[in-house]
Write an enzyme that holds these catalytic residues in place. Structure first.
Site, PDB file in Angstrom:
ATOM      1  N   GLN A  66       7.683  15.066  41.439  1.00  0.00           N
ATOM      2  CA  GLN A  66       6.375  14.407  41.352  1.00  0.00           C
ATOM      3  C   GLN A  66       5.520  14.751  42.572  1.00  0.00           C
ATOM      4  OE1 GLN A  66       5.533  10.115  41.976  1.00  0.00           O
ATOM      5  NE2 GLN A  66       5.005  10.085  39.812  1.00  0.00           N
ATOM      6  N   CYS A  75       0.219   5.460  42.175  1.00  0.00           N
ATOM      7  CA  CYS A  75       0.611   4.865  43.469  1.00  0.00           C
ATOM      8  C   CYS A  75      -0.500   3.950  43.993  1.00  0.00           C
ATOM      9  CB  CYS A  75       0.918   5.969  44.480  1.00  0.00           C
ATOM     10  SG  CYS A  75       1.354   5.280  46.086  1.00  0.00           S
ATOM     11  N   PRO A 123      10.435   7.662  39.180  1.00  0.00           N
ATOM     12  CA  PRO A 123      10.346   8.137  40.561  1.00  0.00           C
ATOM     13  C   PRO A 123      10.140   6.946  41.480  1.00  0.00           C
ATOM     14  CG  PRO A 123       8.320   8.672  39.347  1.00  0.00           C
ATOM     15  CD  PRO A 123       9.259   8.020  38.376  1.00  0.00           C
ATOM     16  N   MET A 124      10.894   6.857  42.563  1.00  0.00           N
ATOM     17  CA  MET A 124      10.738   5.706  43.463  1.00  0.00           C
ATOM     18  C   MET A 124      10.904   6.132  44.915  1.00  0.00           C
ATOM     19  SD  MET A 124      12.736   2.782  41.329  1.00  0.00           S
ATOM     20  CE  MET A 124      11.836   1.369  41.835  1.00  0.00           C
TER      21      MET A 124
HETATM   22  C1  FMN Z   1      10.110   0.882  45.921  1.00  0.00           C
HETATM   23  C2  FMN Z   1       9.293   1.555  44.840  1.00  0.00           C
HETATM   24  C3  FMN Z   1       8.902   2.870  45.013  1.00  0.00           C
HETATM   25  C4  FMN Z   1       8.150   3.500  44.024  1.00  0.00           C
HETATM   26  N1  FMN Z   1       7.806   4.809  44.201  1.00  0.00           N
HETATM   27  C5  FMN Z   1       7.131   5.474  43.212  1.00  0.00           C
HETATM   28  C6  FMN Z   1       6.852   6.869  43.321  1.00  0.00           C
HETATM   29  O1  FMN Z   1       7.205   7.544  44.306  1.00  0.00           O
HETATM   30  N2  FMN Z   1       6.184   7.446  42.292  1.00  0.00           N
HETATM   31  C7  FMN Z   1       5.788   6.743  41.176  1.00  0.00           C
HETATM   32  O2  FMN Z   1       5.194   7.309  40.264  1.00  0.00           O
HETATM   33  N3  FMN Z   1       6.062   5.433  41.056  1.00  0.00           N
HETATM   34  C8  FMN Z   1       6.737   4.801  42.023  1.00  0.00           C
HETATM   35  N4  FMN Z   1       7.075   3.480  41.851  1.00  0.00           N
HETATM   36  C9  FMN Z   1       6.790   2.814  40.574  1.00  0.00           C
HETATM   37  C10 FMN Z   1       7.959   2.989  39.593  1.00  0.00           C
HETATM   38  O3  FMN Z   1       8.140   4.353  39.258  1.00  0.00           O
HETATM   39  C11 FMN Z   1       7.708   2.188  38.299  1.00  0.00           C
HETATM   40  O4  FMN Z   1       6.540   2.682  37.708  1.00  0.00           O
HETATM   41  C12 FMN Z   1       7.546   0.691  38.563  1.00  0.00           C
HETATM   42  O5  FMN Z   1       8.549   0.218  39.422  1.00  0.00           O
HETATM   43  C13 FMN Z   1       7.570  -0.092  37.244  1.00  0.00           C
HETATM   44  O6  FMN Z   1       8.796   0.055  36.580  1.00  0.00           O
HETATM   45  P1  FMN Z   1       9.918  -1.111  36.600  1.00  0.00           P
HETATM   46  O7  FMN Z   1       9.237  -2.384  36.142  1.00  0.00           O
HETATM   47  O8  FMN Z   1      10.972  -0.619  35.642  1.00  0.00           O
HETATM   48  O9  FMN Z   1      10.390  -1.215  38.016  1.00  0.00           O
HETATM   49  C14 FMN Z   1       7.780   2.813  42.841  1.00  0.00           C
HETATM   50  C15 FMN Z   1       8.184   1.484  42.689  1.00  0.00           C
HETATM   51  C16 FMN Z   1       8.909   0.852  43.659  1.00  0.00           C
HETATM   52  C17 FMN Z   1       9.321  -0.583  43.442  1.00  0.00           C
END
Ligand code: FMN
Length: 325
Positions: free
Chosen positions: A71, A101, A17-18
């Protein structure tokens, strides 16, 4: 293969989720590229319970992206339970609780990663949502608030006891935000403590990393975040690697087709004008690493409608094709 409660996923790869990224068009793109599960960004339980228009927009979905995880974040157990019911009624196949978060505005209210500092309330939140929720329930956590207090294993056991169907660990502390290395050993440790499926997350930057995370930690699923922003085809590549096939990177024709598909999905979602403006940022991602992209980057700022998008895109891709021939 991974089964979360009653939900059998097509494969073990999950789109993270992002916020600001995983809207409906993006989710459809990664689903087409092979993601086994896609998720909305975090949605405020308070916003949902107050019928906030913006919160409800996040729930827009299409059958093609299913199963869909929604989420939610919040701190008050009953509000979280109400939010869970709202998202299920709107079609969520799985409810995920955000406990990672790091944004201050969220954590200082005790929501998101703030729950990792109040395990009593964390337990109440998961129990309340579990009671309200007749679809699979997952929880996404971090290793802990700060390195002096890793709580992932303790939290994993609490959420399992409360009836959650899987747990995702983003193996960083809240104080790390998104920098520093993710500690994959912690994913292995959490896996050894619970019977529910464990989804590992953090630092899967290329296809091989997903295979390595699974092998090193024994986790059941792997969640990919930032790597999929510029590379939605990473899911296809991991699946190819997993089957022992060579990895395919989209050629120019496919890349252009993907860009146009994304634009078409965005236009349906937000109207053509807004979609064209949104494509400016998205094009930067899709063309990352291609030759002479800096010249193209300047052109991108001139995009204002579908005609300018197509003409700038065609000019750049024709130039790239000439370089290749
Ligand atoms: C721009 C951005 C927005 C994110 N938004 C959320 C979110 O809405 N909910 C969540 O659980 N994690 C969020 N995350 C965290 C990601 O889901 C993930 O846990 C984190 O980027 C680590 O994974 P990665 O190393 O593969 O990027 C966000 C991360 C980024 C960079």
């Amino acid at each position: 293969m991974i089964k979360i409660g009653s939900l059998q996923l097509e494969n073990w790869l999950i789109m993270a989720p992002m916020a600001g990224i995983t809207n409906l068009p993006f989710r459809l793109m990664v689903k087409r590229m092979g993601a086994g599960l896609v998720s909305t960004e975090l949605i405020s339980a308070v916003g949902l319970s107050l019928n906030n228009k913006r919160s409800l927009i996040y729930l827009r979905s299409l059958p093609e992206e299913k199963p869909l995880a929604v989420q939610i974040f919040g701190t008050e157990p009953q509000t979280m339970a109400i939010a869970a019911r709202i998202v299920i009624e709107s079609g969520a196949d799985l409810v995920d609780i955000n406990m990672g978060c790091p944004v201050k505005k969220v954590s200082k209210t005790g929501a998101g990663s703030g729950l990792l500092r109040d395990l009593k309330n964390l337990e109440k939140v998961v129990s309340a949502v579990r009671q309200a929720c007749d679809v699979p329930l997952t929880v996404k956590i971090r290793t802990g608030w700060s390195p002096d207090k890793p709580v992932a294993c303790e939290v994993a056991r609490i959420v399992e006891d409360c009836g959650a169907d899987a747990i995702t660990l983003h193996a960083r502390f809240v104080t790390q935000k998104y920098s520093g290395r993710a500690d994959w050993d912690m994913i292995g440790r959490v896996k050894s403590k619970v019977k529910i499926p464990v989804i590992g997350n953090g630092d899967v930057r290329e296809p091989l990393h997903a295979i390595e995370m699974k092998a090193q930690t024994g986790c059941d699923g792997v969640m990919v975040g930032r790597a999929a922003i510029a590379n939605p085809w990473i899911f296809r590549q991991v699946l190819q690697l997993d089957k022992g096939f060579p990895i395919e990177t989209p050629d120019l024709t496919e890349r252009r087709a993907l860009i146009m598909s994304h634009f078409s999905l965005l236009s349906d979602f937000m109207g053509e004008h807004k979609a064209a403006l949104s494509m400016r940022g998205i094009l930067l991602r899709y063309t990352k690493g291609l030759a002479h992209s800096s010249r193209f980057r300047e052109e991108i700022t001139k995009i204002k409608d579908s005609e300018s998008l197509i003409s700038i895109l065609d000019e750049y891709f024709a130039f790239l094709a000439r370089l290749e021939s």
